[in-house]
Design a protein around this motif. Structure first.
Motif, PDB file in Angstrom:
ATOM      1  N   LEU A 175      19.666 -24.948  21.181  1.00  0.00           N
ATOM      2  CA  LEU A 175      19.541 -25.108  22.635  1.00  0.00           C
ATOM      3  C   LEU A 175      18.784 -26.387  22.981  1.00  0.00           C
ATOM      4  CD1 LEU A 175      18.763 -21.406  23.599  1.00  0.00           C
ATOM      5  CD2 LEU A 175      20.884 -22.674  24.075  1.00  0.00           C
ATOM      6  N   LYS A 176      17.705 -26.627  22.261  1.00  0.00           N
ATOM      7  CA  LYS A 176      16.913 -27.841  22.498  1.00  0.00           C
ATOM      8  C   LYS A 176      17.726 -29.096  22.196  1.00  0.00           C
ATOM      9  CE  LYS A 176      12.556 -30.083  21.360  1.00  0.00           C
ATOM     10  NZ  LYS A 176      11.284 -29.961  20.639  1.00  0.00           N
ATOM     11  N   ALA A 177      18.494 -29.086  21.116  1.00  0.00           N
ATOM     12  CA  ALA A 177      19.320 -30.248  20.764  1.00  0.00           C
ATOM     13  C   ALA A 177      20.350 -30.528  21.857  1.00  0.00           C
ATOM     14  CB  ALA A 177      20.001 -30.015  19.418  1.00  0.00           C
ATOM     15  N   ARG A 214      20.060 -29.673  25.042  1.00  0.00           N
ATOM     16  CA  ARG A 214      19.327 -30.143  26.228  1.00  0.00           C
ATOM     17  C   ARG A 214      18.940 -31.603  26.082  1.00  0.00           C
ATOM     18  NH1 ARG A 214      14.252 -30.896  27.266  1.00  0.00           N
ATOM     19  NH2 ARG A 214      13.434 -29.712  25.505  1.00  0.00           N
ATOM     20  N   GLU A 215      18.400 -31.954  24.909  1.00  0.00           N
ATOM     21  CA  GLU A 215      17.959 -33.334  24.694  1.00  0.00           C
ATOM     22  C   GLU A 215      19.127 -34.311  24.628  1.00  0.00           C
ATOM     23  OE1 GLU A 215      15.421 -33.049  21.258  1.00  0.00           O
ATOM     24  OE2 GLU A 215      13.665 -32.599  22.509  1.00  0.00           O
ATOM     25  N   SER A 216      20.249 -33.879  24.054  1.00  0.00           N
ATOM     26  CA  SER A 216      21.406 -34.775  23.997  1.00  0.00           C
ATOM     27  C   SER A 216      21.985 -35.024  25.391  1.00  0.00           C
ATOM     28  CB  SER A 216      22.482 -34.225  23.058  1.00  0.00           C
ATOM     29  OG  SER A 216      23.103 -33.099  23.618  1.00  0.00           O
ATOM     30  N   SER A 217      21.778 -34.084  26.296  1.00  0.00           N
ATOM     31  CA  SER A 217      22.211 -34.261  27.684  1.00  0.00           C
ATOM     32  C   SER A 217      21.158 -34.975  28.517  1.00  0.00           C
ATOM     33  CB  SER A 217      22.517 -32.906  28.325  1.00  0.00           C
ATOM     34  OG  SER A 217      23.548 -32.259  27.634  1.00  0.00           O
ATOM     35  N   ARG A 218      20.029 -35.264  27.901  1.00  0.00           N
ATOM     36  CA  ARG A 218      18.892 -35.930  28.560  1.00  0.00           C
ATOM     37  C   ARG A 218      18.421 -35.182  29.798  1.00  0.00           C
ATOM     38  NH1 ARG A 218      21.090 -41.907  27.423  1.00  0.00           N
ATOM     39  NH2 ARG A 218      20.344 -41.996  25.288  1.00  0.00           N
ATOM     40  N   LEU A 219      18.334 -33.847  29.630  1.00  0.00           N
ATOM     41  CA  LEU A 219      17.852 -32.995  30.707  1.00  0.00           C
ATOM     42  C   LEU A 219      16.450 -32.511  30.373  1.00  0.00           C
ATOM     43  CD1 LEU A 219      21.085 -30.861  31.181  1.00  0.00           C
ATOM     44  CD2 LEU A 219      20.240 -32.637  32.716  1.00  0.00           C
ATOM     45  N   SER A 220      15.636 -32.322  31.394  1.00  0.00           N
ATOM     46  CA  SER A 220      14.281 -31.816  31.176  1.00  0.00           C
ATOM     47  C   SER A 220      14.310 -30.293  31.088  1.00  0.00           C
ATOM     48  CB  SER A 220      13.362 -32.249  32.322  1.00  0.00           C
ATOM     49  OG  SER A 220      13.712 -31.558  33.512  1.00  0.00           O
ATOM     50  N   LEU A 221      13.210 -29.744  30.574  1.00  0.00           N
ATOM     51  CA  LEU A 221      13.071 -28.282  30.551  1.00  0.00           C
ATOM     52  C   LEU A 221      13.220 -27.722  31.953  1.00  0.00           C
ATOM     53  CD1 LEU A 221      10.051 -27.761  28.124  1.00  0.00           C
ATOM     54  CD2 LEU A 221      12.294 -26.710  27.887  1.00  0.00           C
ATOM     55  N   ALA A 222      12.573 -28.358  32.914  1.00  0.00           N
ATOM     56  CA  ALA A 222      12.597 -27.871  34.291  1.00  0.00           C
ATOM     57  C   ALA A 222      14.011 -27.905  34.878  1.00  0.00           C
ATOM     58  CB  ALA A 222      11.648 -28.689  35.157  1.00  0.00           C
ATOM     59  N   GLY A 272      26.278 -19.589  14.032  1.00  0.00           N
ATOM     60  CA  GLY A 272      26.837 -19.068  12.795  1.00  0.00           C
ATOM     61  C   GLY A 272      26.940 -20.137  11.721  1.00  0.00           C
ATOM     62  N   THR A 273      27.333 -21.328  12.118  1.00  0.00           N
ATOM     63  CA  THR A 273      27.441 -22.433  11.169  1.00  0.00           C
ATOM     64  C   THR A 273      26.069 -22.791  10.614  1.00  0.00           C
ATOM     65  OG1 THR A 273      29.372 -23.269  12.330  1.00  0.00           O
ATOM     66  CG2 THR A 273      28.232 -24.808  10.886  1.00  0.00           C
ATOM     67  N   GLU A 274      25.088 -22.906  11.479  1.00  0.00           N
ATOM     68  CA  GLU A 274      23.732 -23.263  11.042  1.00  0.00           C
ATOM     69  C   GLU A 274      23.124 -22.195  10.137  1.00  0.00           C
ATOM     70  OE1 GLU A 274      21.944 -26.045  11.390  1.00  0.00           O
ATOM     71  OE2 GLU A 274      23.517 -27.024  12.556  1.00  0.00           O
ATOM     72  N   LEU A 275      23.503 -20.948  10.344  1.00  0.00           N
ATOM     73  CA  LEU A 275      22.956 -19.859   9.530  1.00  0.00           C
ATOM     74  C   LEU A 275      23.717 -19.659   8.225  1.00  0.00           C
ATOM     75  CD1 LEU A 275      22.123 -17.255  12.312  1.00  0.00           C
ATOM     76  CD2 LEU A 275      20.515 -18.659  11.009  1.00  0.00           C
ATOM     77  N   GLY A 276      24.676 -20.524   7.951  1.00  0.00           N
ATOM     78  CA  GLY A 276      25.349 -20.455   6.661  1.00  0.00           C
ATOM     79  C   GLY A 276      26.788 -20.019   6.711  1.00  0.00           C
ATOM     80  N   GLY A 277      27.380 -19.956   7.892  1.00  0.00           N
ATOM     81  CA  GLY A 277      28.768 -19.553   8.009  1.00  0.00           C
ATOM     82  C   GLY A 277      29.725 -20.703   7.839  1.00  0.00           C
ATOM     83  N   GLY A 278      29.280 -21.849   7.380  1.00  0.00           N
ATOM     84  CA  GLY A 278      30.128 -23.022   7.197  1.00  0.00           C
ATOM     85  C   GLY A 278      29.260 -24.249   7.032  1.00  0.00           C
ATOM     86  N   GLU A 279      29.833 -25.383   7.227  1.00  0.00           N
ATOM     87  CA  GLU A 279      29.078 -26.622   7.104  1.00  0.00           C
ATOM     88  C   GLU A 279      28.089 -26.738   8.256  1.00  0.00           C
ATOM     89  OE1 GLU A 279      29.134 -29.023   4.688  1.00  0.00           O
ATOM     90  OE2 GLU A 279      30.298 -27.501   3.657  1.00  0.00           O
ATOM     91  N   PRO A 280      26.848 -27.200   7.985  1.00  0.00           N
ATOM     92  CA  PRO A 280      25.893 -27.385   9.069  1.00  0.00           C
ATOM     93  C   PRO A 280      26.430 -28.348  10.123  1.00  0.00           C
ATOM     94  CG  PRO A 280      24.813 -27.583   6.941  1.00  0.00           C
ATOM     95  CD  PRO A 280      26.284 -27.507   6.682  1.00  0.00           C
ATOM     96  N   LEU A 281      26.284 -27.962  11.389  1.00  0.00           N
ATOM     97  CA  LEU A 281      26.814 -28.755  12.475  1.00  0.00           C
ATOM     98  C   LEU A 281      25.981 -29.991  12.734  1.00  0.00           C
ATOM     99  CD1 LEU A 281      28.813 -28.925  14.876  1.00  0.00           C
ATOM    100  CD2 LEU A 281      27.072 -27.772  16.221  1.00  0.00           C
ATOM    101  N   ASN A 282      24.673 -29.812  12.801  1.00  0.00           N
ATOM    102  CA  ASN A 282      23.834 -30.924  13.207  1.00  0.00           C
ATOM    103  C   ASN A 282      22.452 -30.741  12.617  1.00  0.00           C
ATOM    104  OD1 ASN A 282      22.452 -32.947  14.451  1.00  0.00           O
ATOM    105  ND2 ASN A 282      22.778 -32.225  16.536  1.00  0.00           N
ATOM    106  N   ALA A 283      22.156 -31.467  11.564  1.00  0.00           N
ATOM    107  CA  ALA A 283      20.855 -31.344  10.920  1.00  0.00           C
ATOM    108  C   ALA A 283      19.734 -31.777  11.846  1.00  0.00           C
ATOM    109  CB  ALA A 283      20.821 -32.171   9.632  1.00  0.00           C
ATOM    110  N   ALA A 284      20.049 -32.545  12.881  1.00  0.00           N
ATOM    111  CA  ALA A 284      19.023 -33.003  13.815  1.00  0.00           C
ATOM    112  C   ALA A 284      18.476 -31.854  14.656  1.00  0.00           C
ATOM    113  CB  ALA A 284      19.581 -34.081  14.730  1.00  0.00           C
ATOM    114  N   ALA A 285      19.124 -30.693  14.616  1.00  0.00           N
ATOM    115  CA  ALA A 285      18.630 -29.548  15.368  1.00  0.00           C
ATOM    116  C   ALA A 285      17.304 -29.051  14.806  1.00  0.00           C
ATOM    117  CB  ALA A 285      19.647 -28.412  15.351  1.00  0.00           C
ATOM    118  N   PHE A 286      16.995 -29.440  13.575  1.00  0.00           N
ATOM    119  CA  PHE A 286      15.747 -29.049  12.957  1.00  0.00           C
ATOM    120  C   PHE A 286      14.778 -30.216  12.976  1.00  0.00           C
ATOM    121  CE2 PHE A 286      18.812 -26.131  11.218  1.00  0.00           C
ATOM    122  CZ  PHE A 286      18.149 -24.938  11.330  1.00  0.00           C
ATOM    123  N   GLU A 287      13.529 -29.937  12.779  1.00  0.00           N
ATOM    124  CA  GLU A 287      12.515 -30.964  12.724  1.00  0.00           C
ATOM    125  C   GLU A 287      12.850 -31.984  11.644  1.00  0.00           C
ATOM    126  OE1 GLU A 287       9.795 -31.459  14.560  1.00  0.00           O
ATOM    127  OE2 GLU A 287      10.033 -29.679  15.779  1.00  0.00           O
TER     128      GLU A 287
END
Length: 146
Positions: free
Chosen positions: A27-29, A31-39, A86-101
């Motif tokens: 969700l954060k990735a 939001r940040e890729s859309s350049r939107l703030s939390l608010a 599902g992909t990030e949890l191991g159901g396939g190739e990781p979508l975007n490693a940038a989603a993690f720190e």
């Protein structure tokens, strides 16, 4: 009738904490890729910015109704969020490693928090074994995702 998933044990990484953290990172990735703030996103989704922050950090669960609202606010189909999760949890190739720190120490801390005591001990023993069998240590970054 038995299904194959009834015979297979779940991986240690499939804990509620790990699922929450992974969904929050996705969700954060978005939001940040859309350049939107939390608010901005929280207001559009009808939730507080504080709650969204807690969800993004994997500290709070989110209901299906609120997740649908967040998906709309982010302009992402909720099915796509579930697919990415599902992909990030191991159901396939990781979508975007940038989603993690990006910091490997943070990755290591997060991943080790999802393991139970016995699994963590096994990882530590295996790491010690690898360290003693490799000879001269190679200089490379340590991390779960590359």
């Amino acid at each position: 009738m038995l299904f194959c998933w009834q015979l297979m044990p779940f991986a240690y990484s499939e804990t509620p904490d790990h699922v929450r953290a992974t969904l929050g990172a996705l969700l954060k990735a978005h939001r940040e890729s859309s350049r939107l703030s939390l608010a901005d996103v929280a207001g559009e989704a009808g939730i507080s910015a504080g709650f969204l922050s807690e969800v993004e950090r994997g500290r709070k669960d989110i209901s299906t109704e609120r997740l649908i609202g967040l998906a709309r606010a982010l302009g992402v189909p909720v099915a796509e969020l579930y697919h990415q999760l599902g992909t990030e949890l191991g159901g396939g190739e990781p979508l975007n490693a940038a989603a993690f720190e990006a910091d490997p120490r943070v990755q290591l801390r997060r991943m080790s928090e999802t393991l139970n005591h016995d699994a963590l001990r096994t990882v530590a023993r295996f790491s010690a074994f690898l360290a003693t069998t490799e000879g001269e240590a190679r200089k490379r970054p340590i991390g779960f995702l590359r």
